[in-house]
Design a protein around this motif. Structure first.
Motif, PDB file in Angstrom:
ATOM      1  N   VAL A   1       0.862  -1.178   0.000  1.00  0.00           N
ATOM      2  CA  VAL A   1       0.000   0.000   0.000  1.00  0.00           C
ATOM      3  C   VAL A   1       0.897   1.226   0.000  1.00  0.00           C
ATOM      4  O   VAL A   1       1.786   1.347   0.848  1.00  0.00           O
ATOM      5  CB  VAL A   1      -0.906   0.015   1.240  1.00  0.00           C
ATOM      6  CG1 VAL A   1      -1.725   1.286   1.281  1.00  0.00           C
ATOM      7  CG2 VAL A   1      -1.816  -1.180   1.234  1.00  0.00           C
ATOM      8  N   VAL A   2       0.685   2.131  -0.952  1.00  0.00           N
ATOM      9  CA  VAL A   2       1.428   3.385  -1.006  1.00  0.00           C
ATOM     10  C   VAL A   2       0.484   4.483  -0.522  1.00  0.00           C
ATOM     11  O   VAL A   2      -0.552   4.735  -1.132  1.00  0.00           O
ATOM     12  CB  VAL A   2       1.932   3.674  -2.438  1.00  0.00           C
ATOM     13  CG1 VAL A   2       2.714   4.974  -2.463  1.00  0.00           C
ATOM     14  CG2 VAL A   2       2.782   2.526  -2.943  1.00  0.00           C
ATOM     15  N   ILE A   3       0.841   5.139   0.579  1.00  0.00           N
ATOM     16  CA  ILE A   3       0.009   6.185   1.165  1.00  0.00           C
ATOM     17  C   ILE A   3       0.649   7.539   0.884  1.00  0.00           C
ATOM     18  O   ILE A   3       1.837   7.737   1.148  1.00  0.00           O
ATOM     19  CB  ILE A   3      -0.161   5.984   2.678  1.00  0.00           C
ATOM     20  CG1 ILE A   3      -0.867   4.665   2.956  1.00  0.00           C
ATOM     21  CG2 ILE A   3      -0.938   7.142   3.297  1.00  0.00           C
ATOM     22  CD1 ILE A   3      -1.025   4.342   4.418  1.00  0.00           C
ATOM     23  N   ASP A   4      -0.144   8.465   0.361  1.00  0.00           N
ATOM     24  CA  ASP A   4       0.292   9.841   0.154  1.00  0.00           C
ATOM     25  C   ASP A   4      -0.012  10.605   1.442  1.00  0.00           C
ATOM     26  O   ASP A   4      -1.173  10.798   1.795  1.00  0.00           O
ATOM     27  CB  ASP A   4      -0.450  10.454  -1.034  1.00  0.00           C
ATOM     28  CG  ASP A   4       0.102  11.803  -1.426  1.00  0.00           C
ATOM     29  OD1 ASP A   4       1.023  12.289  -0.743  1.00  0.00           O
ATOM     30  OD2 ASP A   4      -0.384  12.368  -2.413  1.00  0.00           O
ATOM     31  N   CYS A   5       1.014  11.043   2.151  1.00  0.00           N
ATOM     32  CA  CYS A   5       0.839  11.648   3.468  1.00  0.00           C
ATOM     33  C   CYS A   5       0.408  13.107   3.418  1.00  0.00           C
ATOM     34  O   CYS A   5       0.149  13.704   4.464  1.00  0.00           O
ATOM     35  CB  CYS A   5       2.138  11.542   4.257  1.00  0.00           C
ATOM     36  SG  CYS A   5       2.624   9.847   4.594  1.00  0.00           S
ATOM     37  N   ARG A   6       0.315  13.694   2.261  1.00  0.00           N
ATOM     38  CA  ARG A   6      -0.013  15.117   2.147  1.00  0.00           C
ATOM     39  C   ARG A   6      -1.387  15.412   2.769  1.00  0.00           C
ATOM     40  O   ARG A   6      -2.391  14.815   2.399  1.00  0.00           O
ATOM     41  CB  ARG A   6      -0.014  15.533   0.687  1.00  0.00           C
ATOM     42  CG  ARG A   6      -0.294  17.011   0.483  1.00  0.00           C
ATOM     43  CD  ARG A   6      -0.250  17.363  -0.985  1.00  0.00           C
ATOM     44  NE  ARG A   6      -0.688  18.717  -1.198  1.00  0.00           N
ATOM     45  CZ  ARG A   6       0.102  19.790  -1.098  1.00  0.00           C
ATOM     46  NH1 ARG A   6       1.360  19.631  -0.786  1.00  0.00           N
ATOM     47  NH2 ARG A   6      -0.376  20.993  -1.316  1.00  0.00           N
ATOM     48  N   GLY A   7      -1.401  16.341   3.748  1.00  0.00           N
ATOM     49  CA  GLY A   7      -2.646  16.770   4.359  1.00  0.00           C
ATOM     50  C   GLY A   7      -3.191  15.850   5.440  1.00  0.00           C
ATOM     51  O   GLY A   7      -4.289  16.078   5.940  1.00  0.00           O
ATOM     52  N   HIS A   8      -2.455  14.812   5.819  1.00  0.00           N
ATOM     53  CA  HIS A   8      -2.912  13.901   6.869  1.00  0.00           C
ATOM     54  C   HIS A   8      -2.364  14.362   8.227  1.00  0.00           C
ATOM     55  O   HIS A   8      -1.269  14.910   8.315  1.00  0.00           O
ATOM     56  CB  HIS A   8      -2.420  12.478   6.602  1.00  0.00           C
ATOM     57  CG  HIS A   8      -3.117  11.803   5.481  1.00  0.00           C
ATOM     58  ND1 HIS A   8      -2.861  12.089   4.162  1.00  0.00           N
ATOM     59  CD2 HIS A   8      -4.069  10.842   5.467  1.00  0.00           C
ATOM     60  CE1 HIS A   8      -3.626  11.329   3.394  1.00  0.00           C
ATOM     61  NE2 HIS A   8      -4.369  10.557   4.163  1.00  0.00           N
ATOM     62  N   LEU A   9      -3.131  14.109   9.289  1.00  0.00           N
ATOM     63  CA  LEU A   9      -2.683  14.403  10.640  1.00  0.00           C
ATOM     64  C   LEU A   9      -1.719  13.309  11.099  1.00  0.00           C
ATOM     65  O   LEU A   9      -1.977  12.119  10.922  1.00  0.00           O
ATOM     66  CB  LEU A   9      -3.875  14.483  11.589  1.00  0.00           C
ATOM     67  CG  LEU A   9      -4.778  15.695  11.377  1.00  0.00           C
ATOM     68  CD1 LEU A   9      -6.100  15.516  12.099  1.00  0.00           C
ATOM     69  CD2 LEU A   9      -4.098  16.960  11.837  1.00  0.00           C
ATOM     70  N   LEU A  10      -0.614  13.722  11.703  1.00  0.00           N
ATOM     71  CA  LEU A  10       0.480  12.802  12.026  1.00  0.00           C
ATOM     72  C   LEU A  10       0.044  11.655  12.937  1.00  0.00           C
ATOM     73  O   LEU A  10       0.264  10.486  12.621  1.00  0.00           O
ATOM     74  CB  LEU A  10       1.629  13.581  12.678  1.00  0.00           C
ATOM     75  CG  LEU A  10       2.820  12.754  13.152  1.00  0.00           C
ATOM     76  CD1 LEU A  10       3.526  12.109  11.969  1.00  0.00           C
ATOM     77  CD2 LEU A  10       3.794  13.607  13.935  1.00  0.00           C
ATOM     78  N   GLY A  11      -0.584  11.955  14.056  1.00  0.00           N
ATOM     79  CA  GLY A  11      -0.942  10.906  15.012  1.00  0.00           C
ATOM     80  C   GLY A  11      -1.998   9.955  14.491  1.00  0.00           C
ATOM     81  O   GLY A  11      -1.906   8.739  14.670  1.00  0.00           O
ATOM     82  N   ARG A  12      -3.004  10.506  13.849  1.00  0.00           N
ATOM     83  CA  ARG A  12      -4.082   9.656  13.313  1.00  0.00           C
ATOM     84  C   ARG A  12      -3.550   8.734  12.215  1.00  0.00           C
ATOM     85  O   ARG A  12      -3.867   7.548  12.171  1.00  0.00           O
ATOM     86  CB  ARG A  12      -5.218  10.516  12.780  1.00  0.00           C
ATOM     87  CG  ARG A  12      -6.020  11.165  13.874  1.00  0.00           C
ATOM     88  CD  ARG A  12      -7.191  11.931  13.303  1.00  0.00           C
ATOM     89  NE  ARG A  12      -8.002  12.498  14.356  1.00  0.00           N
ATOM     90  CZ  ARG A  12      -8.989  11.871  14.979  1.00  0.00           C
ATOM     91  NH1 ARG A  12      -9.304  10.642  14.646  1.00  0.00           N
ATOM     92  NH2 ARG A  12      -9.677  12.466  15.924  1.00  0.00           N
ATOM     93  N   LEU A  13      -2.742   9.293  11.317  1.00  0.00           N
ATOM     94  CA  LEU A  13      -2.176   8.480  10.242  1.00  0.00           C
ATOM     95  C   LEU A  13      -1.265   7.399  10.806  1.00  0.00           C
ATOM     96  O   LEU A  13      -1.299   6.247  10.370  1.00  0.00           O
ATOM     97  CB  LEU A  13      -1.411   9.367   9.255  1.00  0.00           C
ATOM     98  CG  LEU A  13      -0.785   8.658   8.062  1.00  0.00           C
ATOM     99  CD1 LEU A  13      -1.868   8.060   7.176  1.00  0.00           C
ATOM    100  CD2 LEU A  13       0.072   9.616   7.270  1.00  0.00           C
ATOM    101  N   SER A  14      -0.463   7.764  11.818  1.00  0.00           N
ATOM    102  CA  SER A  14       0.459   6.798  12.407  1.00  0.00           C
ATOM    103  C   SER A  14      -0.277   5.635  13.052  1.00  0.00           C
ATOM    104  O   SER A  14       0.166   4.486  12.956  1.00  0.00           O
ATOM    105  CB  SER A  14       1.337   7.487  13.452  1.00  0.00           C
ATOM    106  OG  SER A  14       2.102   8.496  12.856  1.00  0.00           O
ATOM    107  N   SER A  15      -1.416   5.904  13.701  1.00  0.00           N
ATOM    108  CA  SER A  15      -2.143   4.817  14.351  1.00  0.00           C
ATOM    109  C   SER A  15      -2.751   3.860  13.326  1.00  0.00           C
ATOM    110  O   SER A  15      -2.742   2.642  13.523  1.00  0.00           O
ATOM    111  CB  SER A  15      -3.233   5.374  15.273  1.00  0.00           C
ATOM    112  OG  SER A  15      -4.211   6.051  14.530  1.00  0.00           O
TER     113      SER A  15
END
Length: 166
Positions: A34-48
């Motif tokens: 899975v390739v996730i584009d991190c642009r505009g994502h919240l750090l903690g929520r994305l990390s979980s």
């Protein structure tokens, strides 16, 4: 070509107590990578969400880590990171410092995910081996479909008057 996870949901996920991580898992189950584009994502929520996927055996690649968003003002986050950089090892302070406290955005994302994974066990170590983080979009991943996690997007999760920083 940026993909989105906004595809028709299975009927079992209708309702108010639907887990965002569970929805992500159903949409992305059994893919090789899975390739996730991190642009505009919240750090903690994305990390979980990433941590949960890694523990389930999914290979995850995070691109454009430099565009991840942290909630709270820039000043507050700078103070928190300065306090983190100041921490040293009590028995031998030379063992900490610039080596342990990463400054690169991809390494900060990697470290945040590591805090949500039992990385000292064999299962957690194997999970962390399945994670790759990059600034920008390097060659093999620039032609692959990049996913967005709607439950982690700043525009959907953060109220407009709230402060944030990159």
């Amino acid at each position: 070509a940026q993909g989105s996870l906004k595809e028709p949901r299975p009927a079992s996920f209708e309702g108010p107590n639907r887990s965002s991580s569970a929805f992500f898992r159903v949409a992305m189950s059994f893919t090789q990578q899975v390739v996730i584009d991190c642009r505009g994502h919240l750090l903690g929520r994305l990390s979980s969400v990433i941590a949960k996927e890694l523990l389930n055996g999914q290979h995850v690649v995070c691109v454009r880590a430099e565009d991840v968003v942290i909630s709270g003002s820039l000043y507050r986050n700078k103070l928190k990171y300065a306090a983190f950089k100041k921490k040293t090892m009590n028995s031998n302070p030379r063992h900490s410092g610039a080596i342990k406290h990463h400054r690169a955005p991809a390494k900060i994302l990697w470290r945040t995910v590591r805090g949500m994974v039992p990385h000292k066990t064999a299962r957690g170590g194997a999970a962390m081996d399945r994670l790759k983080t990059f600034e920008g979009i390097p060659h093999p991943f620039d032609r692959k479909k990049r996913m967005v996690v709607p439950s982690c997007l700043k525009v959907l999760r953060l109220r407009p008057e709230r402060r944030f920083c990159r």
